[in-house]
Design an enzyme around this catalytic site. Structure first.
Site, PDB file in Angstrom:
ATOM      1  N   MET A 128     -44.476  15.434 -26.318  1.00  0.00           N
ATOM      2  CA  MET A 128     -45.545  16.158 -25.616  1.00  0.00           C
ATOM      3  C   MET A 128     -45.261  16.148 -24.110  1.00  0.00           C
ATOM      4  O   MET A 128     -46.175  16.373 -23.302  1.00  0.00           O
ATOM      5  CB  MET A 128     -46.911  15.528 -25.918  1.00  0.00           C
ATOM      6  N   HIS A 169     -38.540   8.211 -24.400  1.00  0.00           N
ATOM      7  CA  HIS A 169     -38.087   9.513 -24.894  1.00  0.00           C
ATOM      8  C   HIS A 169     -36.572   9.670 -24.748  1.00  0.00           C
ATOM      9  O   HIS A 169     -35.905  10.237 -25.620  1.00  0.00           O
ATOM     10  CB  HIS A 169     -38.787  10.645 -24.124  1.00  0.00           C
ATOM     11  N   GLN A 224     -54.170  18.118 -32.197  1.00  0.00           N
ATOM     12  CA  GLN A 224     -54.167  16.685 -32.501  1.00  0.00           C
ATOM     13  C   GLN A 224     -55.080  15.901 -31.564  1.00  0.00           C
ATOM     14  O   GLN A 224     -55.128  14.677 -31.638  1.00  0.00           O
ATOM     15  CB  GLN A 224     -52.749  16.127 -32.514  1.00  0.00           C
ATOM     16  N   LYS A 240     -43.442   3.297 -31.774  1.00  0.00           N
ATOM     17  CA  LYS A 240     -44.701   2.928 -31.117  1.00  0.00           C
ATOM     18  C   LYS A 240     -45.872   3.611 -31.818  1.00  0.00           C
ATOM     19  O   LYS A 240     -46.924   3.026 -32.015  1.00  0.00           O
ATOM     20  CB  LYS A 240     -44.662   3.318 -29.630  1.00  0.00           C
ATOM     21  N   ASP A 241     -45.649   4.868 -32.216  1.00  0.00           N
ATOM     22  CA  ASP A 241     -46.678   5.596 -32.979  1.00  0.00           C
ATOM     23  C   ASP A 241     -46.399   5.379 -34.462  1.00  0.00           C
ATOM     24  O   ASP A 241     -45.936   6.282 -35.171  1.00  0.00           O
ATOM     25  CB  ASP A 241     -46.631   7.079 -32.604  1.00  0.00           C
ATOM     26  N   SER A 284     -45.680   4.356 -22.590  1.00  0.00           N
ATOM     27  CA  SER A 284     -46.528   5.432 -23.092  1.00  0.00           C
ATOM     28  C   SER A 284     -46.950   6.292 -21.913  1.00  0.00           C
ATOM     29  O   SER A 284     -47.167   5.776 -20.804  1.00  0.00           O
ATOM     30  CB  SER A 284     -47.778   4.824 -23.745  1.00  0.00           C
ATOM     31  N   ARG A 288     -49.686   7.502 -21.565  1.00  0.00           N
ATOM     32  CA  ARG A 288     -51.079   7.159 -21.251  1.00  0.00           C
ATOM     33  C   ARG A 288     -51.176   5.927 -20.331  1.00  0.00           C
ATOM     34  O   ARG A 288     -52.252   5.650 -19.800  1.00  0.00           O
ATOM     35  CB  ARG A 288     -51.886   6.951 -22.529  1.00  0.00           C
TER      36      ARG A 288
HETATM   37  O1  PAF Z   1     -45.685  11.607 -30.478  1.00  0.00           O
HETATM   38  C1  PAF Z   1     -45.881  12.714 -29.908  1.00  0.00           C
HETATM   39  O2  PAF Z   1     -45.496  12.911 -28.752  1.00  0.00           O
HETATM   40  C2  PAF Z   1     -46.622  13.808 -30.647  1.00  0.00           C
HETATM   41  O3  PAF Z   1     -47.617  13.293 -31.476  1.00  0.00           O
HETATM   42  C3  PAF Z   1     -45.687  14.753 -31.416  1.00  0.00           C
HETATM   43  C4  PAF Z   1     -44.936  14.027 -32.530  1.00  0.00           C
HETATM   44  C5  PAF Z   1     -44.688  15.392 -30.465  1.00  0.00           C
HETATM   45  C6  PAF Z   1     -46.503  15.865 -32.077  1.00  0.00           C
HETATM   46  O4  PAF Z   1     -47.228  16.589 -31.145  1.00  0.00           O
END
Ligand code: PAF
Length: 286
Positions: A30, A37, A62, A150-151, A186, A188
């Site tokens: 995102m 990343h 989402q 992490k997610d 993150s 955030r």
């Molecule tokens: O983890 C994220 O950044 C988002 O949830 C994703 C997987 C790109 C989906 O929008």
């Protein structure tokens, strides 16, 4: 590095790469990129991908009402520089209307694994994630897709979707990248002012205490989770949402002592809702 904004452009790029037999990696994001990343792009390459594409799309479906969709950090120029530096071959940056054109009405709903944990506090969140990831898979046509651990629940939802829909894509989990003090990286974290930033360490501190207990031989999931809970509850600036010990694959609650468990936590610190997790296995962490 190619910049692609329309679904057809992304599909044409993917077809062009696949035609001579190149292995394509995809890193959905995102934006507001950080070292975590960059590690996803590197890991895609380590998985034998000849070319890696990243996607940047802040996905409205989402986010729930009152969540941070509007204020989610967006900095396209900076993100593109980071991706170029990481050796990304192409970046797909669709607009909201490219992803969800007028009249849009198709969604992907993954069942049990989407419920509970973050799914409980964020109804519809994983429906939005599964939908957008399925769409990104259809245009990016990857052989390999990399997501951060992490997610953790998101990863479990995507793995389930890939299995259930027979998608020919290898989903690779990338280890969580942490700041020097343990805080999981993150986007955030940007919402945290100084005092909250210090307080936010309680999540990883709690998980590391849980790990210590596990390494000392504790196998009762409730007791291991309780160590993390105590650390987060002791931090006055943190409002605990959940601490759970779950089966690492299914995310189901564990019925009794186990040699494998994932401890998942979510807490609000200042304006940020933070999540973290750790997987414990045998005498070691994984
Ligand atoms: O983890 C994220 O950044 C988002 O949830 C994703 C997987 C790109 C989906 O929008």
């Amino acid at each position: 590095m190619e910049i692609l904004r329309r679904p057809r452009e992304m599909q044409a790029w993917a077809d062009f790469q696949r035609a001579p037999g190149r292995r394509v990696g995809l890193v959905p994001t995102m934006g507001d990129l950080h070292e975590g990343h960059v590690s996803l792009v590197r890991i895609a390459r380590e998985q034998g991908c000849d070319v890696v594409a990243a996607t940047i799309f802040v996905n409205p479906t989402q986010f729930g009402p009152g969540e941070d969709y509007e204020r989610y950090p967006r900095d396209e120029e900076r993100d593109l520089l980071i991706l170029k530096g990481a050796g990304t071959a192409a970046v797909y940056l669709p607009g909201v209307h490219d992803m969800y054109p007028e009249g849009y009405q198709t969604f992907v709903e993954v069942g049990e694994v989407s419920r509970g944990l973050c799914g409980a506090a964020r109804p519809g969140h994983f429906r939005g994630v599964a939908t957008v990831v399925a769409k990104l898979f259809h245009v990016g046509k990857p052989h390999v897709a990399v997501f951060g651990e992490k997610d953790y629940q998101q990863l479990a939802v995507i793995r389930r979707m890939v299995r259930d829909l027979d998608l020919d894509i290898e989903v690779v989990a990338a280890p969580t990248v942490r700041e020097a003090d343990g805080l999981a990286m993150s986007s955030r974290n940007k919402y945290l002012e100084e005092g909250d930033r210090k307080a936010a360490r309680c999540l990883s501190r709690g998980l590391f205490l849980a790990r210590n207990l596990f390494l000392e031989g504790e196998r009762d999931p409730m007791r291991v989770a309780a160590a993390a809970r105590a650390a987060i509850e002791a931090e006055g600036r943190a409002a605990l949402e959940y601490v759970e010990a779950r089966d690492p694959e299914t995310l189901r609650p564990l019925a009794g002592p186990s040699n494998r468990m994932t401890i998942l936590v979510a807490a609000h610190v200042g304006p940020a809702r933070l999540i973290d997790n750790i997987t414990l296995q045998g005498g070691e962490t994984a």
